[in-house]
Design a protein around this motif. Structure first.
Motif, PDB file in Angstrom:
ATOM      1  N   GLN A   8       0.845  -1.191   0.000  1.00  0.00           N
ATOM      2  CA  GLN A   8       0.000   0.000   0.000  1.00  0.00           C
ATOM      3  C   GLN A   8       0.889   1.253   0.000  1.00  0.00           C
ATOM      4  O   GLN A   8       1.367   1.659   1.047  1.00  0.00           O
ATOM      5  N   PRO A   9       1.130   1.870  -1.146  1.00  0.00           N
ATOM      6  CA  PRO A   9       1.960   3.069  -1.156  1.00  0.00           C
ATOM      7  C   PRO A   9       1.357   4.207  -0.333  1.00  0.00           C
ATOM      8  O   PRO A   9       2.090   4.982   0.291  1.00  0.00           O
ATOM      9  N   GLU A  10       0.017   4.298  -0.355  1.00  0.00           N
ATOM     10  CA  GLU A  10      -0.662   5.372   0.384  1.00  0.00           C
ATOM     11  C   GLU A  10      -1.936   4.830   1.011  1.00  0.00           C
ATOM     12  O   GLU A  10      -2.614   3.980   0.432  1.00  0.00           O
ATOM     13  N   LEU A  21      -2.257  -1.098   8.252  1.00  0.00           N
ATOM     14  CA  LEU A  21      -1.212  -1.074   7.231  1.00  0.00           C
ATOM     15  C   LEU A  21      -0.639  -2.485   7.070  1.00  0.00           C
ATOM     16  O   LEU A  21      -0.350  -3.145   8.062  1.00  0.00           O
ATOM     17  N   SER A  22      -0.442  -2.900   5.835  1.00  0.00           N
ATOM     18  CA  SER A  22      -0.024  -4.274   5.560  1.00  0.00           C
ATOM     19  C   SER A  22       1.472  -4.387   5.338  1.00  0.00           C
ATOM     20  O   SER A  22       2.118  -3.458   4.839  1.00  0.00           O
ATOM     21  N   CYS A  23       1.996  -5.550   5.686  1.00  0.00           N
ATOM     22  CA  CYS A  23       3.405  -5.848   5.458  1.00  0.00           C
ATOM     23  C   CYS A  23       3.564  -7.360   5.338  1.00  0.00           C
ATOM     24  O   CYS A  23       3.009  -8.111   6.150  1.00  0.00           O
ATOM     25  N   THR A  24       4.266  -7.792   4.319  1.00  0.00           N
ATOM     26  CA  THR A  24       4.653  -9.195   4.217  1.00  0.00           C
ATOM     27  C   THR A  24       6.159  -9.266   4.080  1.00  0.00           C
ATOM     28  O   THR A  24       6.808  -8.310   3.653  1.00  0.00           O
ATOM     29  N   TYR A  25       6.719 -10.398   4.441  1.00  0.00           N
ATOM     30  CA  TYR A  25       8.170 -10.536   4.402  1.00  0.00           C
ATOM     31  C   TYR A  25       8.518 -11.950   3.970  1.00  0.00           C
ATOM     32  O   TYR A  25       7.678 -12.857   4.006  1.00  0.00           O
ATOM     33  N   ASP A  26       9.736 -12.098   3.567  1.00  0.00           N
ATOM     34  CA  ASP A  26      10.195 -13.410   3.135  1.00  0.00           C
ATOM     35  C   ASP A  26      11.504 -13.719   3.846  1.00  0.00           C
ATOM     36  O   ASP A  26      12.446 -12.913   3.797  1.00  0.00           O
ATOM     37  N   THR A  27      11.565 -14.860   4.498  1.00  0.00           N
ATOM     38  CA  THR A  27      12.776 -15.283   5.179  1.00  0.00           C
ATOM     39  C   THR A  27      12.752 -16.787   5.343  1.00  0.00           C
ATOM     40  O   THR A  27      11.679 -17.387   5.406  1.00  0.00           O
ATOM     41  N   SER A  28      13.919 -17.376   5.430  1.00  0.00           N
ATOM     42  CA  SER A  28      14.012 -18.807   5.702  1.00  0.00           C
ATOM     43  C   SER A  28      14.360 -19.062   7.168  1.00  0.00           C
ATOM     44  O   SER A  28      14.450 -20.208   7.593  1.00  0.00           O
ATOM     45  N   GLU A  29      14.545 -18.001   7.922  1.00  0.00           N
ATOM     46  CA  GLU A  29      14.914 -18.120   9.324  1.00  0.00           C
ATOM     47  C   GLU A  29      13.669 -18.309  10.187  1.00  0.00           C
ATOM     48  O   GLU A  29      12.563 -17.924   9.804  1.00  0.00           O
ATOM     49  N   SER A  30      13.852 -18.894  11.350  1.00  0.00           N
ATOM     50  CA  SER A  30      12.725 -19.115  12.256  1.00  0.00           C
ATOM     51  C   SER A  30      12.719 -18.117  13.407  1.00  0.00           C
ATOM     52  O   SER A  30      11.696 -17.905  14.047  1.00  0.00           O
ATOM     53  N   ASP A  31      13.870 -17.492  13.651  1.00  0.00           N
ATOM     54  CA  ASP A  31      13.982 -16.555  14.763  1.00  0.00           C
ATOM     55  C   ASP A  31      14.402 -15.197  14.226  1.00  0.00           C
ATOM     56  O   ASP A  31      15.471 -15.071  13.612  1.00  0.00           O
ATOM     57  N   TYR A  32      13.571 -14.188  14.433  1.00  0.00           N
ATOM     58  CA  TYR A  32      13.849 -12.874  13.871  1.00  0.00           C
ATOM     59  C   TYR A  32      12.993 -11.839  14.593  1.00  0.00           C
ATOM     60  O   TYR A  32      12.186 -12.170  15.478  1.00  0.00           O
ATOM     61  N   TYR A  33      13.201 -10.581  14.225  1.00  0.00           N
ATOM     62  CA  TYR A  33      12.434  -9.477  14.776  1.00  0.00           C
ATOM     63  C   TYR A  33      11.754  -8.719  13.645  1.00  0.00           C
ATOM     64  O   TYR A  33      12.303  -8.610  12.543  1.00  0.00           O
ATOM     65  N   LEU A  34      10.599  -8.169  13.948  1.00  0.00           N
ATOM     66  CA  LEU A  34       9.895  -7.307  13.013  1.00  0.00           C
ATOM     67  C   LEU A  34       9.592  -5.987  13.698  1.00  0.00           C
ATOM     68  O   LEU A  34       9.321  -5.956  14.906  1.00  0.00           O
ATOM     69  N   ALA A  72       2.061 -17.242   7.601  1.00  0.00           N
ATOM     70  CA  ALA A  72       1.763 -16.472   6.393  1.00  0.00           C
ATOM     71  C   ALA A  72       2.811 -15.407   6.115  1.00  0.00           C
ATOM     72  O   ALA A  72       2.763 -14.750   5.075  1.00  0.00           O
ATOM     73  N   LYS A  73       3.755 -15.221   7.028  1.00  0.00           N
ATOM     74  CA  LYS A  73       4.783 -14.186   6.929  1.00  0.00           C
ATOM     75  C   LYS A  73       4.144 -12.821   6.698  1.00  0.00           C
ATOM     76  O   LYS A  73       4.490 -12.082   5.762  1.00  0.00           O
ATOM     77  N   SER A  74       3.222 -12.509   7.576  1.00  0.00           N
ATOM     78  CA  SER A  74       2.475 -11.261   7.493  1.00  0.00           C
ATOM     79  C   SER A  74       2.591 -10.522   8.818  1.00  0.00           C
ATOM     80  O   SER A  74       2.561 -11.133   9.900  1.00  0.00           O
ATOM     81  N   PHE A  75       2.693  -9.198   8.740  1.00  0.00           N
ATOM     82  CA  PHE A  75       2.925  -8.390   9.944  1.00  0.00           C
ATOM     83  C   PHE A  75       2.248  -7.040   9.736  1.00  0.00           C
ATOM     84  O   PHE A  75       2.874  -6.067   9.322  1.00  0.00           O
ATOM     85  N   SER A  76       0.971  -6.948  10.024  1.00  0.00           N
ATOM     86  CA  SER A  76       0.230  -5.715   9.784  1.00  0.00           C
ATOM     87  C   SER A  76       0.175  -4.850  11.046  1.00  0.00           C
ATOM     88  O   SER A  76       0.234  -5.359  12.169  1.00  0.00           O
ATOM     89  N   LEU A  77       0.051  -3.563  10.831  1.00  0.00           N
ATOM     90  CA  LEU A  77      -0.017  -2.578  11.917  1.00  0.00           C
ATOM     91  C   LEU A  77      -1.404  -1.972  11.959  1.00  0.00           C
ATOM     92  O   LEU A  77      -1.891  -1.472  10.947  1.00  0.00           O
TER      93      LEU A  77
END
Lengths: 118, 115
Positions: A8-10, A21-34, A72-77
């Motif tokens: 979503q640009p705006e 607000l939407s956010c998706t990410y891609d990682t192969s790791e299991s332990d991380y921070y967002l 789902a590798k999703s992290f919305s605010l």
């Protein structure tokens, strides 16, 4: 390599209303921070909220909360009771776990510009 | 604490000129970073340092150099400025390691224009 996508640009919201607000990410790791960072017109990067991937409970900070869906590798605010001062660019960011060493850099999405209408 | 400070706030350079962007933090953080933010984009890592005397390249290091002689300071050097280096530059620091919340603290940024 990890990537972060903000589709979503705006976005716009009426004062006192709720916006997500939407956010998706891609990682192969299991332990991380967002993270969600706010950048007002002053350019200062301000941390809004953080989420540790090993925690199932969604983080909350006053009017700000996240919906973290690890599979789902999703992290919305979600911003509740929006205020005029919430108007800014919002960046979603990823960092791998501190236990993995390396740069511990932040990988950012392109951002979402949030407008709050009075 | 002043946190992370950057100087200058704004600068205009001519092509081929050189300059150093200064960054200082007073939180005794061991990790420091330089990012650049191009219009409409998120921040991208230029260089980082995990402690005094140790630096390494990030995603976009070409055209830049860094040094870390003290814990507090992490200057970024542009040797031959090019229009492609027009951007906003952010310095950040954090406590690296297995304690803390992995939060990076950012400076106010330097807006650089190369003409």
């Amino acid at each position: 390599a990890q990537t972060v996508t903000q589709s979503q640009p705006e976005m716009s919201v009426q004062e006192a209303e709720t916006v997500t607000l939407s956010c998706t990410y891609d990682t192969s790791e299991s332990d991380y921070y967002l993270f969600w960072y706010k950048q007002p017109p002053s350019r200062q990067m301000i941390l809004v909220i953080r989420q540790e991937a090993y925690k199932q409970q969604n983080a909350t900070e006053n009017r700000f909360s996240v919906n973290f869906q690890k599979a789902a590798k999703s992290f919305s605010l979600k911003i509740s009771d929006s205020q005029l001062g919430d108007a800014a660019m919002y960046f979603c960011a990823y960092s791998h776990s501190m236990t993995q060493g390396g740069s511990e850099k932040l990988v950012f999405g392109k951002g979402t510009k949030l407008t709050v209408n009075p | 604490n002043a946190g992370v400070t950057q100087t200058p706030k704004f600068r205009i350079l001519k092509i081929g000129q050189s300059m150093t962007l200064q960054c200082t933090q007073d939180m005794n953080h061991n990790y420091m970073y330089w990012y650049r933010q191009d219009p409409g984009m998120g921040l991208k890592l230029i260089y980082y340092s995990v402690g005094a005397g140790i630096t390494d390249k990030g995603e976009v290091p070409n055209g830049y150099n860094v040094s870390r002689s003290t814990t507090e300071d992490f200057p970024l050097r542009l040797e031959l400025a090019a229009p492609s280096q027009t951007s906003v530059y952010f310095c950040a620091s954090k406590w690296g390691g297995t304690s803390g919340h992995n939060e990076q603290f950012f400076g106010p940024g330097t807006r650089l224009t190369v003409l």
